[in-house]
Enzyme design. Structure first.
Site, PDB file in Angstrom:
ATOM      1  CD1 TRP A 202     -51.673 -87.206  15.348  1.00  0.00           C
ATOM      2  CD2 TRP A 202     -49.747 -88.329  15.171  1.00  0.00           C
ATOM      3  NE1 TRP A 202     -51.470 -87.903  16.523  1.00  0.00           N
ATOM      4  CE2 TRP A 202     -50.306 -88.603  16.436  1.00  0.00           C
ATOM      5  CE3 TRP A 202     -48.531 -88.927  14.831  1.00  0.00           C
ATOM      6  CZ2 TRP A 202     -49.685 -89.439  17.356  1.00  0.00           C
ATOM      7  CZ3 TRP A 202     -47.903 -89.769  15.752  1.00  0.00           C
ATOM      8  CH2 TRP A 202     -48.490 -90.022  16.997  1.00  0.00           C
ATOM      9  CD  GLU A 243     -53.976 -88.767  12.385  1.00  0.00           C
ATOM     10  OE1 GLU A 243     -52.880 -88.622  11.805  1.00  0.00           O
ATOM     11  OE2 GLU A 243     -54.434 -89.887  12.683  1.00  0.00           O
ATOM     12  CE  LYS A 245     -53.063 -91.266  19.601  1.00  0.00           C
ATOM     13  NZ  LYS A 245     -52.090 -92.124  18.976  1.00  0.00           N
ATOM     14  CG  ASP A 277     -56.736 -92.488  13.211  1.00  0.00           C
ATOM     15  OD1 ASP A 277     -57.457 -93.316  13.797  1.00  0.00           O
ATOM     16  OD2 ASP A 277     -55.584 -92.763  12.824  1.00  0.00           O
ATOM     17  CG  HIS A 280     -56.653 -90.629  16.663  1.00  0.00           C
ATOM     18  ND1 HIS A 280     -55.757 -89.844  15.990  1.00  0.00           N
ATOM     19  CD2 HIS A 280     -56.094 -91.858  16.742  1.00  0.00           C
ATOM     20  CE1 HIS A 280     -54.696 -90.576  15.652  1.00  0.00           C
ATOM     21  NE2 HIS A 280     -54.890 -91.796  16.097  1.00  0.00           N
ATOM     22  CG  HIS A 304     -55.271 -91.527   9.101  1.00  0.00           C
ATOM     23  ND1 HIS A 304     -54.184 -91.294   9.905  1.00  0.00           N
ATOM     24  CD2 HIS A 304     -54.904 -91.166   7.837  1.00  0.00           C
ATOM     25  CE1 HIS A 304     -53.195 -90.795   9.173  1.00  0.00           C
ATOM     26  NE2 HIS A 304     -53.614 -90.695   7.915  1.00  0.00           N
ATOM     27  CG  ASP A 312     -54.970 -94.818  18.317  1.00  0.00           C
ATOM     28  OD1 ASP A 312     -55.491 -95.192  17.258  1.00  0.00           O
ATOM     29  OD2 ASP A 312     -53.882 -94.210  18.370  1.00  0.00           O
ATOM     30  CG  ASP A 314     -53.288 -97.524  14.944  1.00  0.00           C
ATOM     31  OD1 ASP A 314     -53.954 -97.031  14.023  1.00  0.00           O
ATOM     32  OD2 ASP A 314     -52.759 -96.840  15.838  1.00  0.00           O
ATOM     33  CG  ASP A 345     -52.838 -94.708  10.727  1.00  0.00           C
ATOM     34  OD1 ASP A 345     -51.849 -95.456  10.770  1.00  0.00           O
ATOM     35  OD2 ASP A 345     -52.986 -93.737  11.498  1.00  0.00           O
TER      36      ASP A 345
END
Ligand code: RNT
Ligand code: ZN
Length: 438
Positions: A202, A243, A245, A277, A280, A304, A312, A314, A345
């Site tokens: 990534w 990955e 994004k 993910d 993303h 993820h 994003d 997290d 993640d």
């Protein structure tokens, strides 16, 4: 035996008996709905979930000055005391989390967590297996596999925020060499543990504002990944993922590794897996709806799992609707459980990090168990025979089944603390260990 000891033994035995009665009754109720809770529990025990190391130290790592800010378009917010500052502290914290979580785990490491002996420091392009030997020992001690990530962020050699897509050839070369070193380290992980290693690429490369050349960076990124994956490796042992994004902080207008870019890269390079993910994508796009499309075309994919709040961000994974829906997609579709590499993640520095880690892991486990405790075959049949009213009714009915009792049984079979006990252990650890880190 003292009176107190005897009283506590009796209350423990009574508690165990009560839990058993509750589980037996729940199993019976689920059985009437066509669900075998015992099979669900035994199946989940075998599903590996990769638990990231980076929740414990706010994604700082050990190979650069830890006071430097996190870069690459990602950010942790909060300043809760007790962050792990050394490999020893991070391992101790991780071990605590392992003891609080049921199920099979893998340890997900970033290259920035290399551990150098005195005078042994090398830059990221020169990393070797020996810089991760202590992590291998740690994984062996806990009998878990290792996953790996080259670290293309938080480093002085990110030039103008760019790594593998950089127009500066010398700079780009440095990052390609880093990627190749990581392939060799991943192979070492797989060999040592006997468990395949997922190596995820990534990058946060992109532009804050409207670029004049969108293709150039993508051409260079493509060439860079091709060079990295040309490093000899056994694709059965080292599973390389890419990955995507949509944007990052400071790179709002353009990212080189967009969804189309990574998906097409994986589709056109045998042995390379796409990684999604769920933080993303645009907020109304759901990864739960994307998994099945990927499974139509790829033998294996990777995820993820995170929790985006408006962006994003997290946030720690909780048992919310999308996590439940993701879990359903993971356990349905025949053999998809064996075809999806699941990783977590997220990183929250505003709450106790041991609790953050644990809540995220346990929440995903709950979602997976819940998904396994659905009459999935019957529901599919209702859909295929166009009984859509009944399908909705049945799905709503299943929501109020006594899942908590099945979850407690799973915890007990895994030797993990019960839902009402685990947090006390976090409080104790905070008092005895984390609060002393000043
Ligand atoms: C960033 C990506 C990436 C990182 C980790 C630390 O947006 O999700 O996976 O979170 O590599
Ligand atoms: Zn991610």
């Amino acid at each position: 035996m003292s009176g107190n000891d005897l009283a506590s033994k009796i209350s423990q035995a009574a508690g165990a008996l009560y839990s058993k009665m509750r589980y037996d009754s729940a199993a019976e109720i689920y059985a009437m709905a066509g669900v075998d809770t015992n099979a669900a529990i035994e199946k989940l025990k075998e599903v590996p979930v990769s638990l990231h190391c980076w929740q414990g130290d706010d994604v700082r790592g050990f190979d650069t000055d830890p006071s430097k800010p996190l870069t690459g378009g990602i950010q942790t917010t909060g300043n809760y005391p007790g962050r792990a500052r050394t490999p020893e502290e991070l391992m101790a914290d991780y071990e605590k989390v392992l003891s609080l979580c049921p199920g099979k785990k893998k340890l997900n490491l970033h290259a920035s967590y290399a551990i150098f002996e005195e005078g042994d420091y090398v830059d990221r392009d020169k990393l070797e297996p020996k810089h991760f030997k202590k992590w291998v020992d740690f994984a062996k001690k806990h009998e878990i596999g290792l996953d790996f990530n080259p670290t293309f962020f938080s480093h002085p050699k990110m030039k103008n925020g760019l790594t593998l897509s950089s127009p500066d050839e010398e700079n780009r070369k440095f990052w390609i060499e880093h990627g190749k070193a990581c392939v060799r380290i991943s192979e070492y992980f797989a060999k040592e543990t006997g468990i395949p290693c997922v190596m995820n690429i990534w990058i946060g490369d992109g532009y804050k504002d409207i670029p004049a050349d969108r293709k150039g960076p993508r051409d260079r990124y493509r060439d860079s990944i091709e060079q990295i994956i040309s490093e000899p490796h056994d694709p059965k042992q080292v599973k390389i993922t890419v990955e995507s994004k949509v944007f990052g902080i400071g790179v709002e207008s353009y990212t080189a590794g967009s969804a189309e870019f990574t998906l097409l890269f994986a589709a056109t390079h045998p042995g390379i897996l796409p990684l999604m993910d769920n933080g993303h994508y645009h907020p109304t796009e759901m990864v739960s709806d994307k998994i099945s499309s990927l499974l139509c075309y790829f033998d294996e994919i990777a995820l993820h799992i995170t929790r985006p709040v408006r962006w994003d961000s997290d946030h720690v994974v909780i048992l919310d609707d999308e996590t439940k829906e993701l879990a359903k997609e993971i356990v349905r579709n025949g053999d998809s459980l064996n075809r999806i590499n699941i990783a977590l993640d997220y990183f929250d520095a505003s709450i106790n990090r041991i609790a953050a880690w644990t809540i995220g892991f346990r929440s995903l486990q709950k979602a997976l168990l819940l998904a396994l405790c659905q009459p999935n075959e019957e529901l599919k049949k209702l859909q295929d025979t166009n009984q859509l009213t009944k399908l909705m009714a049945r799905q709503e009915e299943m929501k109020i089944y006594p899942f908590g009792d099945v979850w407690e049984e799973y915890l007990s079979r895994c030797g993990a603390p019960s839902e009402i006990d685990w947090f006390k252990e976090v409080e104790k650890y905070e008092e005895e260990v984390l609060s002393k880190r000043v």
